[in-house]
Motif scaffolding. Structure first.
Motif, PDB file in Angstrom:
ATOM      1  N   GLU A 128       0.858  -1.190   0.000  1.00 46.69           N
ATOM      2  CA  GLU A 128       0.000   0.000   0.000  1.00 46.69           C
ATOM      3  C   GLU A 128       0.894   1.239   0.000  1.00 46.69           C
ATOM      4  O   GLU A 128       2.093   1.166   0.290  1.00 46.69           O
ATOM      5  CB  GLU A 128      -0.886  -0.004   1.243  1.00 46.69           C
ATOM      6  CG  GLU A 128      -1.855  -1.178   1.325  1.00 46.69           C
ATOM      7  CD  GLU A 128      -3.004  -1.074   0.341  1.00 46.69           C
ATOM      8  OE1 GLU A 128      -3.216   0.037  -0.211  1.00 46.69           O
ATOM      9  OE2 GLU A 128      -3.677  -2.089   0.103  1.00 46.69           O
ATOM     10  N   ARG A 129       0.279   2.398  -0.280  1.00 47.23           N
ATOM     11  CA  ARG A 129       1.074   3.621  -0.422  1.00 47.23           C
ATOM     12  C   ARG A 129       1.906   3.912   0.830  1.00 47.23           C
ATOM     13  O   ARG A 129       3.096   4.218   0.737  1.00 47.23           O
ATOM     14  CB  ARG A 129       0.162   4.809  -0.735  1.00 47.23           C
ATOM     15  CG  ARG A 129       0.926   6.090  -1.092  1.00 47.23           C
ATOM     16  CD  ARG A 129      -0.045   7.225  -1.405  1.00 47.23           C
ATOM     17  NE  ARG A 129       0.669   8.421  -1.824  1.00 47.23           N
ATOM     18  CZ  ARG A 129       1.223   9.300  -1.011  1.00 47.23           C
ATOM     19  NH1 ARG A 129       1.184   9.080   0.298  1.00 47.23           N
ATOM     20  NH2 ARG A 129       1.829  10.375  -1.472  1.00 47.23           N
ATOM     21  N   CYS A 133       6.691  10.263  -5.395  1.00 40.36           N
ATOM     22  CA  CYS A 133       6.100   9.167  -4.611  1.00 40.36           C
ATOM     23  C   CYS A 133       4.916   8.514  -5.322  1.00 40.36           C
ATOM     24  O   CYS A 133       4.864   7.293  -5.488  1.00 40.36           O
ATOM     25  CB  CYS A 133       5.672   9.688  -3.236  1.00 40.36           C
ATOM     26  SG  CYS A 133       4.910   8.415  -2.223  1.00 40.36           S
ATOM     27  N   ASP A 134       3.953   9.324  -5.749  1.00 36.50           N
ATOM     28  CA  ASP A 134       2.719   8.767  -6.319  1.00 36.50           C
ATOM     29  C   ASP A 134       2.973   8.003  -7.609  1.00 36.50           C
ATOM     30  O   ASP A 134       2.457   6.905  -7.804  1.00 36.50           O
ATOM     31  CB  ASP A 134       1.691   9.877  -6.553  1.00 36.50           C
ATOM     32  CG  ASP A 134       1.128  10.420  -5.247  1.00 36.50           C
ATOM     33  OD1 ASP A 134       1.147   9.668  -4.244  1.00 36.50           O
ATOM     34  OD2 ASP A 134       0.684  11.575  -5.224  1.00 36.50           O
ATOM     35  N   GLY A 174       3.666  -1.260  -6.289  1.00 35.44           N
ATOM     36  CA  GLY A 174       4.049  -1.549  -4.911  1.00 35.44           C
ATOM     37  C   GLY A 174       4.894  -2.795  -4.755  1.00 35.44           C
ATOM     38  O   GLY A 174       4.994  -3.353  -3.664  1.00 35.44           O
ATOM     39  N   PHE A 197       4.647   1.449   1.060  1.00 26.19           N
ATOM     40  CA  PHE A 197       5.610   1.765  -0.001  1.00 26.19           C
ATOM     41  C   PHE A 197       6.561   2.868   0.451  1.00 26.19           C
ATOM     42  O   PHE A 197       7.775   2.773   0.278  1.00 26.19           O
ATOM     43  CB  PHE A 197       4.850   2.180  -1.263  1.00 26.19           C
ATOM     44  CG  PHE A 197       5.668   2.971  -2.247  1.00 26.19           C
ATOM     45  CD1 PHE A 197       6.539   2.333  -3.110  1.00 26.19           C
ATOM     46  CD2 PHE A 197       5.577   4.353  -2.301  1.00 26.19           C
ATOM     47  CE1 PHE A 197       7.302   3.055  -4.008  1.00 26.19           C
ATOM     48  CE2 PHE A 197       6.326   5.086  -3.197  1.00 26.19           C
ATOM     49  CZ  PHE A 197       7.194   4.433  -4.053  1.00 26.19           C
ATOM     50  N   ILE A 199      10.921  -1.789  -6.221  1.00 21.74           N
ATOM     51  CA  ILE A 199      11.285  -0.636  -5.401  1.00 21.74           C
ATOM     52  C   ILE A 199      12.754  -0.736  -4.986  1.00 21.74           C
ATOM     53  O   ILE A 199      13.502   0.248  -5.029  1.00 21.74           O
ATOM     54  CB  ILE A 199      10.379  -0.558  -4.154  1.00 21.74           C
ATOM     55  CG1 ILE A 199       8.924  -0.302  -4.561  1.00 21.74           C
ATOM     56  CG2 ILE A 199      10.857   0.548  -3.202  1.00 21.74           C
ATOM     57  CD1 ILE A 199       7.911  -0.588  -3.482  1.00 21.74           C
ATOM     58  N   HIS A 201       4.839   4.710  -6.917  1.00 22.49           N
ATOM     59  CA  HIS A 201       3.941   3.700  -6.352  1.00 22.49           C
ATOM     60  C   HIS A 201       3.040   3.119  -7.436  1.00 22.49           C
ATOM     61  O   HIS A 201       2.832   1.908  -7.520  1.00 22.49           O
ATOM     62  CB  HIS A 201       3.095   4.300  -5.228  1.00 22.49           C
ATOM     63  CG  HIS A 201       2.207   3.296  -4.567  1.00 22.49           C
ATOM     64  ND1 HIS A 201       0.838   3.370  -4.632  1.00 22.49           N
ATOM     65  CD2 HIS A 201       2.494   2.174  -3.854  1.00 22.49           C
ATOM     66  CE1 HIS A 201       0.313   2.342  -3.973  1.00 22.49           C
ATOM     67  NE2 HIS A 201       1.295   1.597  -3.505  1.00 22.49           N
ATOM     68  N   GLU A 202       2.525   3.985  -8.304  1.00 19.74           N
ATOM     69  CA  GLU A 202       1.639   3.531  -9.381  1.00 19.74           C
ATOM     70  C   GLU A 202       2.382   2.635 -10.367  1.00 19.74           C
ATOM     71  O   GLU A 202       1.901   1.555 -10.734  1.00 19.74           O
ATOM     72  CB  GLU A 202       1.073   4.749 -10.113  1.00 19.74           C
ATOM     73  CG  GLU A 202       0.208   4.405 -11.311  1.00 19.74           C
ATOM     74  CD  GLU A 202      -0.097   5.610 -12.178  1.00 19.74           C
ATOM     75  OE1 GLU A 202      -0.448   5.405 -13.351  1.00 19.74           O
ATOM     76  OE2 GLU A 202       0.027   6.771 -11.700  1.00 19.74           O
TER      77      GLU A 202
END
Length: 207
Positions: A148-149, A178-179, A187, A152, A192, A182-183
């Motif tokens: 999840e954000r 960040c957004d 995740g 992440f 990552i 994550h997208e």
């Protein structure tokens, strides 16, 4: 059970940890007992933290290799007749409790496999890890999703810190990217980790 999810999401790590706990008798309130743990992997490649992909095998695992692995663990002498060998394994497993893992099932496409697994007696437990889902075998499916954000953010900060990225750079990466990170990574922890490693080497985050 099928454990389904993206490549690198942690399916193999999850079930390996579980299998090691079974072997070490480290699962609380678990009253079952297994005579054998049988692990067969169809994994062809693996991700490295550097972002490279290492080849583990040159070709997909064959049905004969699967028979050989079962036979080796169970102490059987397999012959030349494939169907007879599969029946022999099924017969022996009626008298034992085995925890069987077929890792990266989507790479194992032989027509006999679904029927073979489907006829293994229910005193044995089978886990399939797969990226795509195995539609010709009816089982419960556990989907492993990405972080999840908020998870992440914590993981990305942790990995950047491990690779020596400064707090100022970490703040910049998270505030600006960040957004979208994550997208785009869904995740996935391993993706990552790869990005964090590349950023620590000074690679442009836009690239």
């Amino acid at each position: 059970i099928q454990i389904k999810g993206l490549g690198g999401i942690g399916k193999t790590s999850f079930i390996r940890d579980f299998a090691e706990k079974i072997v070490g008798n480290k699962i609380e309130n678990f009253t079952g007992y297994f005579d054998y743990v049988i692990w067969i992997t169809g994994k062809l490649t693996q991700f490295e933290p550097s972002g490279t992909i290492t080849k583990i095998r040159e070709s997909e695992i064959s049905i004969d290799e699967i028979v050989d692995e079962f036979s080796k663990v169970l102490g059987l002498n397999s012959g030349d007749d494939l169907y007879q060998n599969l029946n022999m394994i099924q017969d022996v497993l009626k008298d034992y409790n085995a925890f069987i893992v077929i890792d990266n099932m989507e790479t194992i496409s032989h027509e006999y496999i679904p029927d073979f697994l489907g006829k293994i007696s229910l005193n044995n437990k089978i886990v399939l890890t797969t990226r795509e889902g195995v539609h010709n075998i009816v089982t419960p499916v556990i989907n492993i999703e990405g972080l999840e954000r908020y998870e992440f953010i914590d993981y990305f900060k942790q990995q950047l810190g491990l690779y020596g990225v400064t707090n100022k750079q970490i703040t910049f990466f998270l505030s600006e990217y960040c957004d979208i990170l994550h997208e785009k990574t869904y995740g996935s922890p391993i993706i990552i980790n790869m990005i964090a490693y590349r950023l620590s080497l000074g690679e442009n985050i836009k690239l």
